[in-house]
Design a protein around this motif. Structure first.
Motif, PDB file in Angstrom:
ATOM      1  N   ARG A  59       0.812  -1.224   0.000  1.00  0.00           N
ATOM      2  CA  ARG A  59       0.000   0.000   0.000  1.00  0.00           C
ATOM      3  C   ARG A  59       0.845   1.273   0.000  1.00  0.00           C
ATOM      4  NH1 ARG A  59      -4.399   1.960   4.587  1.00  0.00           N
ATOM      5  NH2 ARG A  59      -5.162   3.768   3.412  1.00  0.00           N
ATOM      6  N   ALA A  62       0.802   3.722  -2.947  1.00  0.00           N
ATOM      7  CA  ALA A  62      -0.396   4.563  -2.999  1.00  0.00           C
ATOM      8  C   ALA A  62      -0.261   5.732  -2.034  1.00  0.00           C
ATOM      9  CB  ALA A  62      -1.630   3.735  -2.638  1.00  0.00           C
ATOM     10  N   SER A  63       0.213   5.435  -0.845  1.00  0.00           N
ATOM     11  CA  SER A  63       0.287   6.469   0.189  1.00  0.00           C
ATOM     12  C   SER A  63       1.263   7.577  -0.197  1.00  0.00           C
ATOM     13  CB  SER A  63       0.670   5.825   1.520  1.00  0.00           C
ATOM     14  OG  SER A  63      -0.262   4.799   1.831  1.00  0.00           O
ATOM     15  N   ARG A  66      -0.303   9.794  -2.896  1.00  0.00           N
ATOM     16  CA  ARG A  66      -1.298  10.706  -2.339  1.00  0.00           C
ATOM     17  C   ARG A  66      -0.653  11.865  -1.576  1.00  0.00           C
ATOM     18  NH1 ARG A  66      -5.619  10.069   2.189  1.00  0.00           N
ATOM     19  NH2 ARG A  66      -7.264  11.463   1.450  1.00  0.00           N
ATOM     20  N   PHE A  69       0.209  14.545  -4.087  1.00  0.00           N
ATOM     21  CA  PHE A  69      -1.030  15.228  -4.494  1.00  0.00           C
ATOM     22  C   PHE A  69      -1.476  16.218  -3.406  1.00  0.00           C
ATOM     23  CE2 PHE A  69      -5.821  14.371  -4.121  1.00  0.00           C
ATOM     24  CZ  PHE A  69      -6.193  15.470  -4.867  1.00  0.00           C
ATOM     25  N   SER A 101      -5.472   9.742   7.870  1.00  0.00           N
ATOM     26  CA  SER A 101      -5.671   9.302   6.496  1.00  0.00           C
ATOM     27  C   SER A 101      -4.368   9.301   5.688  1.00  0.00           C
ATOM     28  CB  SER A 101      -6.720  10.209   5.836  1.00  0.00           C
ATOM     29  OG  SER A 101      -7.013   9.779   4.548  1.00  0.00           O
ATOM     30  N   PRO A 168     -10.025  18.568  -2.712  1.00  0.00           N
ATOM     31  CA  PRO A 168     -11.392  18.102  -2.981  1.00  0.00           C
ATOM     32  C   PRO A 168     -11.844  17.126  -1.890  1.00  0.00           C
ATOM     33  CG  PRO A 168      -9.814  16.952  -4.384  1.00  0.00           C
ATOM     34  CD  PRO A 168      -9.028  17.971  -3.612  1.00  0.00           C
ATOM     35  N   THR A 169     -13.154  17.023  -1.668  1.00  0.00           N
ATOM     36  CA  THR A 169     -13.650  16.010  -0.728  1.00  0.00           C
ATOM     37  C   THR A 169     -14.341  14.905  -1.534  1.00  0.00           C
ATOM     38  OG1 THR A 169     -15.970  16.604  -0.343  1.00  0.00           O
ATOM     39  CG2 THR A 169     -14.299  17.985   0.750  1.00  0.00           C
ATOM     40  N   HIS A 198      -6.517   6.601  -8.237  1.00  0.00           N
ATOM     41  CA  HIS A 198      -7.301   5.691  -7.383  1.00  0.00           C
ATOM     42  C   HIS A 198      -7.286   4.255  -7.890  1.00  0.00           C
ATOM     43  CE1 HIS A 198      -9.792   9.147  -5.317  1.00  0.00           C
ATOM     44  NE2 HIS A 198      -8.510   9.144  -4.999  1.00  0.00           N
ATOM     45  N   GLY A 201      -4.462   1.875  -3.853  1.00  0.00           N
ATOM     46  CA  GLY A 201      -4.770   2.261  -2.485  1.00  0.00           C
ATOM     47  C   GLY A 201      -6.183   1.989  -2.008  1.00  0.00           C
ATOM     48  N   LEU A 202      -6.421   2.426  -0.794  1.00  0.00           N
ATOM     49  CA  LEU A 202      -7.630   2.090  -0.045  1.00  0.00           C
ATOM     50  C   LEU A 202      -8.336   3.342   0.438  1.00  0.00           C
ATOM     51  CD1 LEU A 202      -6.042  -0.616   2.335  1.00  0.00           C
ATOM     52  CD2 LEU A 202      -6.922  -0.959   0.004  1.00  0.00           C
ATOM     53  N   ARG A 204     -11.382   4.587   3.529  1.00  0.00           N
ATOM     54  CA  ARG A 204     -12.070   4.197   4.756  1.00  0.00           C
ATOM     55  C   ARG A 204     -13.576   4.347   4.609  1.00  0.00           C
ATOM     56  NH1 ARG A 204     -10.432   8.245   8.695  1.00  0.00           N
ATOM     57  NH2 ARG A 204     -10.244   9.428   6.768  1.00  0.00           N
ATOM     58  N   ASN A 207     -15.646   7.483   4.374  1.00  0.00           N
ATOM     59  CA  ASN A 207     -15.629   8.258   3.138  1.00  0.00           C
ATOM     60  C   ASN A 207     -16.531   7.709   2.032  1.00  0.00           C
ATOM     61  OD1 ASN A 207     -13.915  10.455   3.763  1.00  0.00           O
ATOM     62  ND2 ASN A 207     -12.156   9.070   3.751  1.00  0.00           N
TER      63      ASN A 207
HETATM   64  C1  HEM Z   1     -10.433  14.132  -7.679  1.00  0.00           C
HETATM   65  C2  HEM Z   1     -10.550  14.371  -6.410  1.00  0.00           C
HETATM   66  C3  HEM Z   1     -10.086  13.431  -5.335  1.00  0.00           C
HETATM   67  C4  HEM Z   1     -10.780  13.115  -4.217  1.00  0.00           C
HETATM   68  C5  HEM Z   1     -12.142  13.667  -3.792  1.00  0.00           C
HETATM   69  C6  HEM Z   1      -9.988  12.160  -3.497  1.00  0.00           C
HETATM   70  C7  HEM Z   1     -10.357  11.607  -2.286  1.00  0.00           C
HETATM   71  C8  HEM Z   1      -9.734  10.540  -1.693  1.00  0.00           C
HETATM   72  C9  HEM Z   1     -10.192   9.851  -0.519  1.00  0.00           C
HETATM   73  C10 HEM Z   1     -11.438  10.230   0.299  1.00  0.00           C
HETATM   74  C11 HEM Z   1      -9.334   8.841  -0.264  1.00  0.00           C
HETATM   75  C12 HEM Z   1      -9.422   7.827   0.875  1.00  0.00           C
HETATM   76  C13 HEM Z   1      -8.872   8.419   2.134  1.00  0.00           C
HETATM   77  C14 HEM Z   1      -9.259   7.658   3.379  1.00  0.00           C
HETATM   78  O1  HEM Z   1     -10.328   7.051   3.370  1.00  0.00           O
HETATM   79  O2  HEM Z   1      -8.501   7.693   4.360  1.00  0.00           O
HETATM   80  C15 HEM Z   1      -8.319   8.877  -1.274  1.00  0.00           C
HETATM   81  C16 HEM Z   1      -7.261   8.010  -1.356  1.00  0.00           C
HETATM   82  C17 HEM Z   1      -6.278   8.070  -2.308  1.00  0.00           C
HETATM   83  N1  HEM Z   1      -6.133   9.060  -3.269  1.00  0.00           N
HETATM   84 FE1  HEM Z   1      -7.506  10.461  -3.760  1.00  0.00          FE
HETATM   85  N2  HEM Z   1      -8.838  11.904  -4.169  1.00  0.00           N
HETATM   86  C18 HEM Z   1      -8.854  12.666  -5.313  1.00  0.00           C
HETATM   87  C19 HEM Z   1      -7.846  12.745  -6.252  1.00  0.00           C
HETATM   88  C20 HEM Z   1      -6.661  12.058  -6.180  1.00  0.00           C
HETATM   89  C21 HEM Z   1      -5.515  12.296  -7.023  1.00  0.00           C
HETATM   90  C22 HEM Z   1      -5.417  13.399  -8.063  1.00  0.00           C
HETATM   91  C23 HEM Z   1      -4.563  11.388  -6.670  1.00  0.00           C
HETATM   92  C24 HEM Z   1      -3.179  11.180  -7.216  1.00  0.00           C
HETATM   93  C25 HEM Z   1      -2.798  11.494  -8.421  1.00  0.00           C
HETATM   94  C26 HEM Z   1      -5.126  10.582  -5.614  1.00  0.00           C
HETATM   95  C27 HEM Z   1      -4.493   9.517  -5.025  1.00  0.00           C
HETATM   96  C28 HEM Z   1      -5.021   8.776  -3.993  1.00  0.00           C
HETATM   97  C29 HEM Z   1      -4.433   7.532  -3.535  1.00  0.00           C
HETATM   98  C30 HEM Z   1      -3.231   6.843  -4.133  1.00  0.00           C
HETATM   99  C31 HEM Z   1      -5.215   7.101  -2.456  1.00  0.00           C
HETATM  100  C32 HEM Z   1      -4.979   5.856  -1.583  1.00  0.00           C
HETATM  101  C33 HEM Z   1      -3.969   6.191  -0.488  1.00  0.00           C
HETATM  102  C34 HEM Z   1      -3.605   5.041   0.431  1.00  0.00           C
HETATM  103  O3  HEM Z   1      -4.089   3.925   0.260  1.00  0.00           O
HETATM  104  O4  HEM Z   1      -2.817   5.301   1.366  1.00  0.00           O
HETATM  105  N3  HEM Z   1      -6.369  11.032  -5.320  1.00  0.00           N
HETATM  106  N4  HEM Z   1      -8.574   9.927  -2.121  1.00  0.00           N
END
Ligand code: HEM
Ligand SMILES: *[C@@H]1O[C@H](CO)[C@@H](O)[C@H](O)[C@H]1NC(C)=O
Ligand SMILES: *[C@@H]1O[C@H](CO)[C@@H](O)[C@H](O)[C@H]1NC(C)=O
Length: 326
Positions: A59, A62-63, A66, A69, A101, A168-169, A198, A201-202, A204, A207
């Protein structure tokens, strides 16, 4: 003769002035070879540290992605997300999108201390570490590599409030997503491509709960299986894959899921509404053309990675990514 020499001198001085004027902004640009002289091993060291971290826990790729970002969207890619709170200062780590997160800070610390040691000094910025570690994560997990531009410097401040408003949310509508990306100079295409992050990764339960209990544009088997992981109350921190199937593989499963009404977050499914709009077309295009997705992902990451960077003498190169230098 003397006056000819004099006018030659004037011309040379003029040329020097013009050249200097051209050179100053050129120095302030990011470049791919920024550490080539100061620490030629830097990129190799980051890559092997990322590979070790992913081997320990898949994982982590992914972390790290993020983190970059969330760094870039809050006042630019300046390492601000890495700053710990102090007695006099609240940073970004406890802002709503980040609290409980974002993760990967220990891996960043490990990379930074390796670089400080092997580069024989404080050479590589924390903001650049995030950019390179993201690229390596994508590449190591099955995506395509791209050349990262380097030379970012680290901020001496972070903003709790900006982290709450500039990210963003998962409850955003498509128009809110488009407008927040536009406010960062990114287009609909960048929004769709980068949301493809997306594929890794994971997320919660907290969300995606409203999505799986209260929304109608959702596949019924997917809905039932996710309700088992995420109860209507409790289990807020239970997690599941954002792309539904392969959270540690950079592939097109995310787009396929959206087309099948299996987007996990409300914001994910907003990108494919089945209305034949431009966003739908982009999702279909990337689902059908994995190679285009990988290529365009790199292009949009480079674009995101250039947002509001500090260069030249602005900011600093932090010795420890968690604190500003004294
Ligand atoms: C478009 C708007 C986006 C929203 C609303 C959003 C929202 C979220 C949310 C709510 C999570 C889960 C967090 C949790 O439950 O703890 C997440 C995880 C993640 N996001 Fe986004 N995200 C967006 C865009 C992006 C972008 C642009 C990237 C990277 C290029 C990205 C990469 C990731 C990754 C890799 C994870 C997983 C992280 C992990 O497993 O540790 N996201 N995102
Ligand atoms: C679903 O919607 C109802 C009615 O608006 C609300 O009472 C309930 O709390 C929502 N459930 C979830 C899990 O969001
Ligand atoms: C999710 O959370 C609930 C409540 O804490 C727990 O009972 C359940 O076993 C968890 N489910 C999964 C699949 O982790």
């Amino acid at each position: 003769m003397a006056s000819r020499n004099k006018s030659l001198l004037v011309v040379i001085v003029h040329l020097l002035v013009v050249f200097t004027a051209i050179m100053i902004p050129a120095c302030a640009q990011l470049t791919t070879d920024f550490y080539e002289k100061s620490c030629p091993q830097a990129l190799g060291l980051i890559r092997s540290a990322v590979a070790r971290a992913i081997n320990r826990e898949s994982r982590m790729g992914a972390s790290l992605l993020r983190l970059h970002f969330h760094d870039c969207f809050v006042n630019g890619c300046d390492g601000s997300i890495l700053l710990d709170d102090t007695d006099t200062f609240t940073g970004e780590k406890t802002a709503i999108p980040n609290l409980n997160s974002v993760r990967g800070f220990d891996v960043v610390d490990e990379i930074k201390s390796t670089l400080n040691e092997k580069c024989k000094g404080n050479v590589v910025s924390c903001a650049d570490i995030l950019a390179v570690a993201s690229r390596d994560s994508v590449d190591l997990l099955g995506g395509t590599s791209y050349e990262v531009l380097l030379g970012r410097r680290d901020a001496r401040t972070a903003s709790f409030n900006d982290a709450n408003t500039n990210l963003p949310t998962p409850f955003f509508s498509s128009s809110q997503l488009v407008s927040i990306f536009e406010s960062h100079g990114l287009k609909l295409k960048d929004l769709v491509v980068l949301s493809g992050g997306h594929t890794l990764g994971l997320a919660r339960c907290v969300n995606f709960r409203t999505r799986i209990y209260n929304e109608t544009n959702i596949d019924s088997n997917f809905k039932a299986s996710r309700q088992k992981i995420c109860p209507a109350t409790g289990g807020d921190d239970n997690t599941t894959a954002l792309d539904g199937t392969t959270p540690a593989k950079f592939d097109t499963a995310y787009f396929k899921g959206l087309i099948g009404s299996k987007g996990l977050l409300h914001s994910d499914q907003e990108l494919f509404k089945g209305d034949g709009g431009e966003s739908d077309s982009l999702v279909q295009y990337y689902n059908n053309n994995p190679k285009k997705f990988y290529k365009d992902f790199g292009d949009s990451m480079i674009k995101m990675g250039n947002m509001n960077v500090l260069t030249g003498n602005d900011g600093e190169i932090r010795m420890n990514c968690r604190k500003v230098n004294n």
